[in-house]
Write an enzyme that holds these catalytic residues in place. Structure first.
Site, PDB file in Angstrom:
ATOM      1  N   ASN A  61       0.834  -1.202   0.000  1.00 50.65           N
ATOM      2  CA  ASN A  61       0.000   0.000   0.000  1.00 50.65           C
ATOM      3  C   ASN A  61       0.871   1.255   0.000  1.00 50.65           C
ATOM      4  O   ASN A  61       1.727   1.373  -0.884  1.00 50.65           O
ATOM      5  CB  ASN A  61      -1.135  -0.031   1.033  1.00 50.65           C
ATOM      6  CG  ASN A  61      -0.766  -0.304   2.461  1.00 50.65           C
ATOM      7  OD1 ASN A  61      -0.351  -1.400   2.800  1.00 50.65           O
ATOM      8  ND2 ASN A  61      -0.934   0.681   3.326  1.00 50.65           N
ATOM      9  N   ASP A  62       0.669   2.174   0.930  1.00 51.94           N
ATOM     10  CA  ASP A  62       1.212   3.540   0.805  1.00 51.94           C
ATOM     11  C   ASP A  62       2.701   3.627   0.436  1.00 51.94           C
ATOM     12  O   ASP A  62       3.533   2.952   1.040  1.00 51.94           O
ATOM     13  CB  ASP A  62       1.089   4.299   2.138  1.00 51.94           C
ATOM     14  CG  ASP A  62      -0.277   4.207   2.767  1.00 51.94           C
ATOM     15  OD1 ASP A  62      -1.149   3.507   2.240  1.00 51.94           O
ATOM     16  OD2 ASP A  62      -0.460   4.841   3.826  1.00 51.94           O
ATOM     17  N   PRO A  63       3.028   4.551  -0.484  1.00 51.39           N
ATOM     18  CA  PRO A  63       4.435   4.921  -0.670  1.00 51.39           C
ATOM     19  C   PRO A  63       4.906   5.701   0.564  1.00 51.39           C
ATOM     20  O   PRO A  63       4.149   6.498   1.118  1.00 51.39           O
ATOM     21  CB  PRO A  63       4.407   5.834  -1.898  1.00 51.39           C
ATOM     22  CG  PRO A  63       3.022   6.410  -1.926  1.00 51.39           C
ATOM     23  CD  PRO A  63       2.124   5.359  -1.328  1.00 51.39           C
ATOM     24  N   SER A 122       2.861   4.480   8.017  1.00 55.65           N
ATOM     25  CA  SER A 122       3.413   5.430   7.045  1.00 55.65           C
ATOM     26  C   SER A 122       4.168   6.610   7.650  1.00 55.65           C
ATOM     27  O   SER A 122       3.940   6.994   8.794  1.00 55.65           O
ATOM     28  CB  SER A 122       2.301   5.951   6.141  1.00 55.65           C
ATOM     29  OG  SER A 122       1.924   4.903   5.292  1.00 55.65           O
TER      30      SER A 122
END
Ligand SMILES: *[C@@H]1O[C@H](CO)[C@@H](O)[C@H](O)[C@H]1NC(C)=O
Ligand SMILES: *[C@@H]1O[C@H](CO)[C@@H](O)[C@H](O)[C@H]1NC(C)=O
Ligand SMILES: *[C@@H]1O[C@H](CO)[C@@H](O)[C@H](O)[C@H]1NC(C)=O
Length: 577
Positions: A61-63, A122
């Site tokens: 998922n998230d960068p 994140s």
């Protein structure tokens, strides 16, 4: 339901148990405890992308923490090393010299200390003076609280930054008594101000109000919450992954996050958990009061501008000092089912890195794939001055249509015959409007555009198109990327008619479109990057060499393909293998 053979009856039962007993959502991801550590049996090539960023298998998922350091681009990302659903999240780490070819390194961060034992979520990287990178990330601590931690490279002289240390003076930010410890995450890149303080933001909510808390620090270790958030908005729910940066008021050049020339504008982006889209405003940062104020005509909240009107979330930018540009990474999740993801052995890609800058109007951003992508262009075909009458389509032959980059400029006739914008549509958002009047409903000027991932006889296709309306004395331009006819498969798929309006001046009677087509991704840029839409689609017929590409028109007015260039796209030589 179609059950892949290698999945056992046990798994099917477990799956049915989970979908009927879904035990909640954490960090906004559905949790499937039984599948979190179920390694992929095999990695399916069908629908797998060729030139979008992906690890060899499993869930992403998230960068996180993108940066440029000593000649190397770094991308970290939320990754489950053990399965194709969300869980066991670590900070996977990849490095590149060109943002196209990637080498996977060992995960940079994984849960191991009391301050992150329940999760490494994140965060962002900041390069401190003296070229010293530091990561801020959200840890889920031993009490299940969301806290902000830091990590530093073990060996800063290694440009690959292979090993990271999480010192024991973490966390550096606790949620205070007035902060919801279950909704306090995703620290931004910090910026330095000439009062000697670093500043950074953390996303949160209070009841239904979305909040970006502001923290200040002299030494990056001791952080104090500012009395007021930098910005907040009622009834928008949790703000995830805030991003805050200056943009130059003229030209494409990017600015370092700490840049303070006095004349720049600012962008605040938040990922709204309630809608799962990334929204931004442009505005002013009042450094004395430490408040951000969106411009008067920059709409705040979920009727405002989005980076992308499709599968695109939890994005993050960084300043690339090598080429003086700001680059945006976003996560494109799957639109198929968890069950399909487990059968594929993988889920999630990063969109193509995009350069972002302020449009000349000052009212919105423009986005464009980084120029390095063009190094993957292979065979080229070209069409020019091709008229498209109502109901006609022309095939773009000779490129690998399932793996292509296509740029087209349409020349429009007089706009007098544009259909009237029905006042009853005012209550619809662009997506619902496109769902109501898609490519099959004929109009005046438009619908016209591209048919991507199309089967030979058009049983399947993902049209990306424009439609022009008359609204009083103005014209409205709708851009759609419509997954509703993208596949013959009917069950377990999300097939939205993603759409956004395009704020474009039509006085030259031209509209351009670029689409990056990559097996299950159609990533499109309307009018030079004013409106962007990423669709995830899963054709059954239009796959590999059986995929076709067309330009089409379904409006009564003839439009002309003034010029079209399409390229077969190569696979990067190295993609994390
Ligand atoms: C705190 O955040 C959690 C997770 O978003 C939410 O379920 C809870 O209702 C929030 N509590 C308050 C008081 O807003
Ligand atoms: C991901 O995909 C599903 C559909 O499968 C969608 O409903 C969801 O909102 C998407 N986005 C994110 C960011 O999770
Ligand atoms: C164009 O309109 C006709 C008539 O509604 C429809 O059959 C056809 O599928 C449309 N073409 C596209 C590409 O949607």
């Amino acid at each position: 339901m179609e059950v892949p053979k290698f999945l056992s009856i046990f798994m099917l039962i477990a799956y049915l148990w989970v979908i009927s007993n879904n035990n909640g959502v954490e960090a906004s991801h559905k949790i499937y405890p039984k599948f979190q550590s179920l390694a992929a049996v095999k990695v399916k090539q069908l629908h797998r992308t060729a030139f979008h960023f992906q690890p060899p298998k499993h869930w992403i998922n998230d960068p996180n923490g993108p940066m440029y350091y000593k000649g190397i681009y770094h991308l970290f990302y939320q990754y489950n090393p053990k399965g194709a659903v969300w869980g066991n999240i670590v900070w996977a780490h990849s490095v590149s010299k060109d943002l196209i070819n990637w080498e996977a390194l060992e995960p940079a961060l994984y849960p191991s200390k009391p301050f992150d034992i329940n999760g490494c979520w994140s965060g962002s990287a900041t390069v401190l003076p003296g070229n010293k990178p530091i990561i801020l990330y959200t840890g889920i601590d031993y009490k299940e609280r969301q806290v902000q931690n830091y990590a530093v490279p073990a060996n800063p002289s290694d440009p690959y930054l292979r090993k990271w240390i999480k010192p024991n003076n973490n966390p550096v930010v606790f949620p205070g008594p007035d902060v919801n410890a279950s909704a306090f995450r995703d620290p931004t890149t910090a910026w330095w101000s000439n009062d000697g303080h670093w500043r950074m933001l953390v996303g949160s909510r209070r009841k239904h109000r979305g909040i970006a808390y502001l923290y200040r620090s002299r030494d990056f270790m001791k952080w104090t919450k500012a009395k007021y958030p930098i910005h907040s908005l009622a009834n928008t729910g949790m703000w995830e992954c805030p991003d805050f940066y200056p943009v130059s008021i003229s030209g494409k050049n990017g600015l370092d996050t700490s840049f303070a020339g006095g004349n720049e504008k600012f962008v605040l982006k938040v990922s709204l958990d309630l809608t799962r889209y990334d929204y931004y405003t442009t505005g002013t940062y009042n450094r004395d009061k430490d408040r951000y104020v969106p411009d008067k005509d920059s709409v705040d909240g979920w009727s405002g501008l989005r980076y992308d009107y499709g599968n695109f979330y939890a994005s993050k930018t960084f300043f690339d000092s090598r080429k003086n540009r700001r680059i945006l990474w976003g996560w494109a999740n799957e639109s198929d089912s968890t069950f399909d993801d487990m059968a594929k052995g993988w889920a999630g890609v990063q969109t193509i890195p995009r350069e972002v800058w302020l449009d000349g109007s000052g009212k919105q951003l423009l986005q464009w794939p980084i120029e390095e992508l063009e190094t993957l262009r292979g065979k080229n075909v070209h069409i020019s001055n091709q008229e498209l009458k109502k109901g006609h389509h022309v095939e773009v032959k000779g490129v690998t249509a399932a793996q292509a980059d296509v740029e087209v400029t349409f020349k429009l006739p007089s706009l007098d015959k544009a259909e009237k914008f029905d006042p009853s549509w005012k209550n619809l958002d662009a997506e619902h409007l496109c769902g109501k009047i898609g490519s099959k409903v004929q109009g005046g000027v438009g619908p016209f555009g591209l048919l991507t991932l199309a089967s030979k006889n058009l049983e399947e296709f993902t049209p990306v198109f424009f439609r022009i309306f008359k609204d009083g004395h103005k014209h409205l331009v709708l851009m759609c990327s419509d997954a509703s006819s993208s596949t013959l498969k009917t069950e377990g798929l999300y097939k939205p008619s993603f759409a956004g309006f395009v704020n474009v001046d039509l006085s030259d009677k031209k509209l351009s479109l670029r689409s990056l087509i990559d097996h299950s991704v159609v990533e499109s840029f309307g009018a030079g990057g004013k409106t962007c839409i990423t669709s995830r689609v899963y054709p059954t017929l239009a796959v590999f060499d059986d995929a076709h590409l067309y330009a089409f028109n379904n409006g009564t007015e003839t439009v002309t393909v003034e010029k079209l260039n399409a390229w077969s796209m190569k696979k990067p030589a190295k993609m994390n293998s």
